[in-house]
Design a protein around this motif. Structure first.
Motif, PDB file in Angstrom:
ATOM      1  N   TYR A  91     -18.463   5.098 -13.632  1.00  0.00           N
ATOM      2  CA  TYR A  91     -17.838   3.803 -13.386  1.00  0.00           C
ATOM      3  C   TYR A  91     -18.615   3.082 -12.295  1.00  0.00           C
ATOM      4  O   TYR A  91     -19.441   3.678 -11.597  1.00  0.00           O
ATOM      5  CB  TYR A  91     -16.371   3.963 -12.991  1.00  0.00           C
TER       6      TYR A  91
ATOM      7  N   ILE B 291     -17.503  -3.360  -8.820  1.00  0.00           N
ATOM      8  CA  ILE B 291     -18.039  -4.687  -9.069  1.00  0.00           C
ATOM      9  C   ILE B 291     -17.428  -5.683  -8.103  1.00  0.00           C
ATOM     10  O   ILE B 291     -16.371  -5.438  -7.507  1.00  0.00           O
ATOM     11  CB  ILE B 291     -17.772  -5.138 -10.517  1.00  0.00           C
TER      12      ILE B 291
ATOM     13  N   PHE C  72     -17.335  -2.687 -18.049  1.00  0.00           N
ATOM     14  CA  PHE C  72     -18.208  -3.606 -17.321  1.00  0.00           C
ATOM     15  C   PHE C  72     -18.925  -4.548 -18.268  1.00  0.00           C
ATOM     16  O   PHE C  72     -18.995  -5.762 -18.035  1.00  0.00           O
ATOM     17  CB  PHE C  72     -19.214  -2.820 -16.484  1.00  0.00           C
TER      18      PHE C  72
ATOM     19  N   ARG D 151     -18.487  -8.539 -18.496  1.00  0.00           N
ATOM     20  CA  ARG D 151     -19.610  -9.449 -18.276  1.00  0.00           C
ATOM     21  C   ARG D 151     -19.643 -10.561 -19.322  1.00  0.00           C
ATOM     22  O   ARG D 151     -19.967 -11.705 -19.014  1.00  0.00           O
ATOM     23  CB  ARG D 151     -20.930  -8.665 -18.295  1.00  0.00           C
TER      24      ARG D 151
ATOM     25  N   ILE E 282     -22.864  -5.746  -9.523  1.00  0.00           N
ATOM     26  CA  ILE E 282     -22.511  -4.345  -9.263  1.00  0.00           C
ATOM     27  C   ILE E 282     -22.768  -4.043  -7.790  1.00  0.00           C
ATOM     28  O   ILE E 282     -23.865  -4.293  -7.273  1.00  0.00           O
ATOM     29  CB  ILE E 282     -23.315  -3.398 -10.161  1.00  0.00           C
TER      30      ILE E 282
END
Length: 392
Positions: free
Chosen positions: A12, A15, A55, A59, A71
Motif C-alpha cells: 500500500y 498518498i 491508487f 488517480r 505518493i
C-alpha cells in the motif's frame, strides 16, 4: 486473513491529495468502492493510505479535477521485493528466508509447562514424549486436548492438566492433586457426583481424579471426581464442579377462576378515634370482608378525636370466566414465585426467557433460566452403584 496483514503483503502507499475539489474526489472514491484508511484532512489537502490497485483507480478519478495526487511513502512486502528486483542476491535471500520461516511454522518448537510443585517438569515432558509430542514434531501430528487427558491419566499426582497449541508453542497447565489427602480403606472411597443435570464450565479437583472436563454434559448422579486413584489407593475426593444448569418453571390456569368478589351485602358503621386509637371497635358480621372509608370528620385544632363513616363489603368466592389480561397476570405471578424459590440461591443467573401460550383450556406461562452453579455433591461409591442400577 485480516485486512492489515493483507495490505502488508500486497502493498500500500501513503498518498497526499491537494487541490480545491477534495470533497468531490473523496465522494467519488467512496462511490467507486476504493478502500481508504488513516484519512487525515488538512487545510487544503488530504493524507490517506490506499492499496496499490486503489491508487491507480483513485488517480483516474483525480484526473480531470482541480486536484493533484502524489505518493508520500510506499509500504508492503511486494513493493519491497519489487524495489530489490535489481539486487538478485538480496532478493533470493529474502525468498529463501521466507520459505524457511513458512516451513518452520509447521512444526512444534517449544513446550512450556506451568503449575508444577511436587511433580517435576522432566516427568511431564517424558509423558508427552511417550505420546509422540516433543520439539520438532509436526503441529498436526497430535491433539492438544488429548495431550492434557494423557498427562492426567499417566500420573496420579496430577489432578488436572490442559494443553493449548499457539503457533509453534505448546502451553501445558497442570494442577496437582492436594498433597496429604486422607487415604481411606479400600471399598469405601468417597467421590463427588453431579447433584443436577448440567454442562460443565469448570472442574477443580482438590483431591481425587476428575473424570469429566469443560464442555461435558452430565446427568444427576454421574461420577465427576473419583476417590479411587488406582493401585488400591483411595482418598476423600474434594473439589468444585461449576456447570450451566437449565431450570424450567411452568404455571397453568384455566379460564374459569374462583375469585373473591363483593357479594352485595354491606354494613355501614361509624368509627370514633381518640388520639388515633379506636373507641368501641365494631364487630363485623361477615367472615371475609373489605372495608371502604366513605367520609371523615375531625377537628385536630380543638379536640383530639375524629369520626369516620365506613362501609364493610362482604366477600364471597365466585367462579367466573377471567379476562385474558387478568389471567395472564395471575399465571405469570405464580410462575415467577416458583422460579424465585426453585433456583439455588448460590447460582448466578446467566439468562432468563419467558413465554406463554393461550388455548381453549386457559393460559400456560413458562420460564426458562440458565444458571451457573456448583453441582458437586459428595457421596460414597455405593451412590454411584445405585445410579448405575437405576439406569439399567
Amino acid at each position: 486473513m485480516t485486512a492489515d496483514v493483507w495490505n502488508s503483503l500486497a502493498g500500500y502507499v501513503i498518498i497526499k491529495i491537494e487541490g480545491m475539489s477534495l470533497e468531490h474526489v473523496m465522494n467519488r472514491a467512496v462511490k467507486e468502492g476504493i478502500g481508504l484508511w488513516n484519512v487525515r484532512r488538512e487545510r487544503c489537502s488530504i493524507t490517506a493510505c490506499v492499496g496499490v490497485r486503489g491508487f491507480y483507480a483513485l488517480r483516474s478519478i483525480v484526473r480531470g479535477t482541480r486536484c493533484r495526487i502524489r505518493i508520500v511513502q510506499k509500504h508492503g512486502l511486494l513493493i519491497g521485493l519489487s524495489n530489490m528486483r535489481f539486487r538478485k542476491v538480496m532478493l533470493y535471500g529474502w525468498v529463501v528466508a521466507l520459505a524457511l520461516l513458512l516451513a518452520a511454522s509447521r512444526f512444534l518448537w517449544l513446550i512450556q509447562v506451568d503449575g508444577l510443585n511436587q511433580v517435576k517438569e522432566e516427568d511431564v515432558r517424558s509423558i508427552l514424549a511417550d505420546m509422540g509430542i516433543s520439539p520438532g514434531v509436526r503441529r498436526g501430528s497430535f491433539d492438544a486436548a488429548k495431550a492434557g487427558a494423557g498427562i492426567m491419566a499417566s500420573d496420579d499426582r496430577i489432578a488436572w492438566a490442559g494443553a493449548e497449541l499457539t503457533g509453534v508453542i505448546l502451553s501445558v497447565s497442570v494442577r496437582e492433586a492436594e498433597q496429604g489427602a486422607e487415604i481411606i480403606r479400600k471399598g469405601t472411597s468417597s467421590s463427588i457426583y453431579a447433584a443436577k443435570d448440567g454442562v460443565i464450565t469448570e472442574i477443580a479437583a482438590l483431591s481425587g481424579k476428575p473424570l469429566h472436563y469443560e464442555g461435558d454434559a452430565v446427568l444427576k448422579g454421574d461420577l465427576l471426581i473419583t476417590g479411587d486413584l488406582g493401585n488400591d489407593i483411595f482418598v476423600q475426593a474434594r473439589g468444585d464442579v461449576m456447570a450451566r444448569v437449565l431450570y424450567r418453571f411452568e404455571a397453568h390456569k384455566s379460564w374459569e377462576q374462583t375469585l373473591w368478589a363483593k357479594s352485595g351485602n354491606t354494613m355501614e358503621h361509624m368509627e370514633l378515634f381518640l388520639k388515633n386509637c379506636e373507641v368501641l371497635p365494631n364487630t363485623v358480621p361477615f367472615e371475609r370482608w373489605e372495608k371502604e372509608v366513605l367520609s371523615t370528620f375531625e377537628m385536630p385544632d380543638l379536640l383530639p378525636f375524629s369520626i369516620r363513616k365506613v362501609q364493610y363489603n362482604e366477600l364471597a368466592q365466585v367462579t367466573q370466566n377471567t379476562q385474558e389480561a387478568l389471567l395472564l397476570n395471575l399465571v405469570m405471578a405464580e410462575a415467577e414465585i416458583r422460579a424465585a424459590h426453585g433456583v439455588d440461591t448460590s447460582a448466578v443467573i446467566l439468562s432468563k426467557q419467558s413465554d406463554y401460550t393461550v388455548d381453549e383450556d386457559g393460559i400456560t406461562y413458562t420460564i426458562n433460566i440458565i444458571a451457573e452453579e456448583n453441582i458437586a455433591q459428595s457421596g460414597e461409591n455405593t451412590l454411584y452403584e445405585r445410579t448405575e442400577n437405576a439406569g439399567n
